[in-house]
Design an enzyme around this catalytic site. Structure first.
Site, PDB file in Angstrom:
ATOM      1  N   TYR A  17      14.282  29.552  10.492  1.00 24.42           N
ATOM      2  CA  TYR A  17      12.952  30.095  10.792  1.00 24.42           C
ATOM      3  C   TYR A  17      12.732  30.231  12.291  1.00 24.42           C
ATOM      4  O   TYR A  17      13.146  29.367  13.086  1.00 24.42           O
ATOM      5  CB  TYR A  17      11.873  29.168  10.233  1.00 24.42           C
ATOM      6  CG  TYR A  17      11.625  29.337   8.755  1.00 24.42           C
ATOM      7  CD1 TYR A  17      11.218  30.576   8.236  1.00 24.42           C
ATOM      8  CD2 TYR A  17      11.791  28.281   7.879  1.00 24.42           C
ATOM      9  CE1 TYR A  17      10.992  30.732   6.876  1.00 24.42           C
ATOM     10  CE2 TYR A  17      11.552  28.426   6.514  1.00 24.42           C
ATOM     11  CZ  TYR A  17      11.161  29.658   6.014  1.00 24.42           C
ATOM     12  OH  TYR A  17      10.931  29.811   4.682  1.00 24.42           O
TER      13      TYR A  17
ATOM     14  N   LYS B 123       0.840  -1.202   0.000  1.00 25.50           N
ATOM     15  CA  LYS B 123       0.000   0.000   0.000  1.00 25.50           C
ATOM     16  C   LYS B 123       0.876   1.253   0.000  1.00 25.50           C
ATOM     17  O   LYS B 123       2.084   1.155   0.281  1.00 25.50           O
ATOM     18  CB  LYS B 123      -0.921  -0.023   1.228  1.00 25.50           C
ATOM     19  CG  LYS B 123      -0.186  -0.112   2.560  1.00 25.50           C
ATOM     20  CD  LYS B 123      -1.115  -0.533   3.693  1.00 25.50           C
ATOM     21  CE  LYS B 123      -0.364  -0.571   5.015  1.00 25.50           C
ATOM     22  NZ  LYS B 123      -1.176  -1.162   6.095  1.00 25.50           N
TER      23      LYS B 123
END
Ligand SMILES: *Cc1c(COP(=O)(O)O)cnc(C)c1O
Length: 406
Positions: free
Chosen positions: A280, A60
């Site tokens: 940041y 998956k």
């Protein structure tokens, strides 16, 4: 975007380019190497461990981010005959890649989806009484007993028939007669912890339920369950992570080898004076005069933002020629900053590739330092990185392309 693939030979992954040709990796900021031979070796190792039980492959989420287009044919050629995916769209893709294989949809049956699922040639894992009824109704309409698995809940309370629903199925013999029941399955909630009492409790519950379905095959174990012991194997095991070189448990060894490497380029190395802030939100302050390497991957690639480090908390790290350096400050979308001060003369320079996951830093170690689990790291592997596939066949031809969805 469909980038041309370049076929070439690599010897033990050292890339020797013909002099006249430009190395396509030289301009790649981030490189993900998928070793298909390792994936196949891992599947064979698990298959040998659980024999005579059958070993399926859970592919998956695009084979856990490694690329179903390459992984599924490699496993099918090695003899894997059963695949599990989550959705009907994934099933259609895997069916096309491995036409002879059985493909099961773990999500089961969405309302009204029985005809489409049957048409795709996939098989549903029926997870509720409603789904069993809808599949049986579709079989009656189609006048064919179509194959399906039934998922019973053994204590996870996610998917699967509950006790009352199991009673309802068994008290209506027409339901099971309408369809072809391939096997009964359940899923373990705590198999990444071999000491968890929930494992044995779910095993007991599953045995009790399965006893009410005589002669029906059984499946309980994913990767974690495979390592819990033979009593969890039953007729079919469903590993995903193990095949891709991941270890589900901190406490139990696994017979698998790494199959994924993530590397990224150093864009520049700069000196940051003591007291200056990096990245940041000024998330990290240099406690000394520091050498900071700016590396070309970020949370859009394989390093989640939870790998960010402040002055009080450590985060992820990178490796360069056997030595490690910590990520510092916030993880950006495309960049991470790494404190290489302690590497001194051995620090990477502009253009060097550093390793984030691979031989020097295991997938589990990286995931742990990022504050997450190996499953999530794999399924978030960069879509924009250059992909190198080391072929499963004995010759060592590799295909290089970017991105891998071609
Ligand atoms: C994803 C999944 C698996 C595979 O899990 P791994 O831990 O990766 O081996 C097996 N069974 C079910 C029901 C799943 O959802």
């Amino acid at each position: 975007m469909n980038t041309a693939r370049t076929e070439r030979t690599v010897g033990s992954i050292s890339r020797v380019a013909p002099a006249a040709r430009v190395d396509p990796l030289a301009t790649s900021a981030c490189v993900v190497t998928v070793d298909l031979a390792a994936v196949v070796a891992n599947w064979r190792a698990v298959a040998a461990l659980v024999a005579p039980a059958e070993c399926a492959a859970v592919v998956k989420a695009d084979a856990y981010g490694l690329g179903a287009v390459r992984v599924v044919p490699a496993l099918a050629s090695a003899g894997c005959a059963t695949f599990f995916v989550a959705t009907i769209d994934e099933a259609a893709e895997v069916r096309a890649l491995a036409p002879d294989a059985r493909v099961y949809v773990l999500d089961g049956l969405l309302p009204g989806a029985a005809a489409a699922l049957a048409a795709s040639g996939a098989r549903p894992v029926l997870g509720s009484l409603d789904e069993v009824r809808e599949w049986a109704a579709h079989c009656r309409t189609a006048r064919r007993r179509l194959p399906a698995a039934i998922h019973v809940d053994s204590g996870m309370n996610r998917l699967g028939l509950e006790a009352g629903e199991i009673d309802a199925v068994l008290s209506d013999p027409g339901l099971l007669q309408a369809l072809e029941l391939d096997f009964l399955m359940s899923h373990l909630a705590s198999s990444d912890d071999s000491r968890s009492a929930q494992n044995r409790a779910q095993l007991r519950r599953f045995l009790a339920i399965a006893g009410r379905f005589p002669q029906v095959k059984r499946s309980l174990a994913a990767s974690g369950g495979v390592l819990l012991g033979r009593s969890y194997d039953f007729d079919l095991v469903r590993p995903g992570l193990l095949l891709f070189g991941g270890r589900p448990s901190q406490s139990v060894g696994a017979p698998v080898v790494p199959a994924v490497r993530v590397e990224a380029r150093v864009l520049q190395v700069r000196t940051v004076e003591r007291g200056r802030k990096v990245g940041y939100s000024a998330g990290w302050t240099a406690p000394r005069r520091s050498r900071i390497a700016v590396v070309a991957l970020g949370y859009a690639d394989a390093v989640p933002r939870t790998a960010s480090a402040s002055n009080d908390a450590t985060g992820g790290f990178v490796a360069f020629r056997g030595r490690r350096a910590p990520m510092v400050g916030r993880i950006s979308m495309d960049l991470v900053t790494v404190d290489v001060t302690d590497l001194k003369d051995a620090a990477p320079a502009r253009g060097d590739l550093v390793e984030i996951i691979g031989q020097q830093i295991s997938l589990e170690e990286a995931a742990h330092s990022f504050g997450t689990i190996p499953w999530e790291v794999l399924t978030r592997l960069s879509r924009r990185a250059a992909r190198v596939y080391v072929e499963a066949s004995s010759d060592v031809a590799a295909t290089i392309g970017a991105p891998h969805h071609g």
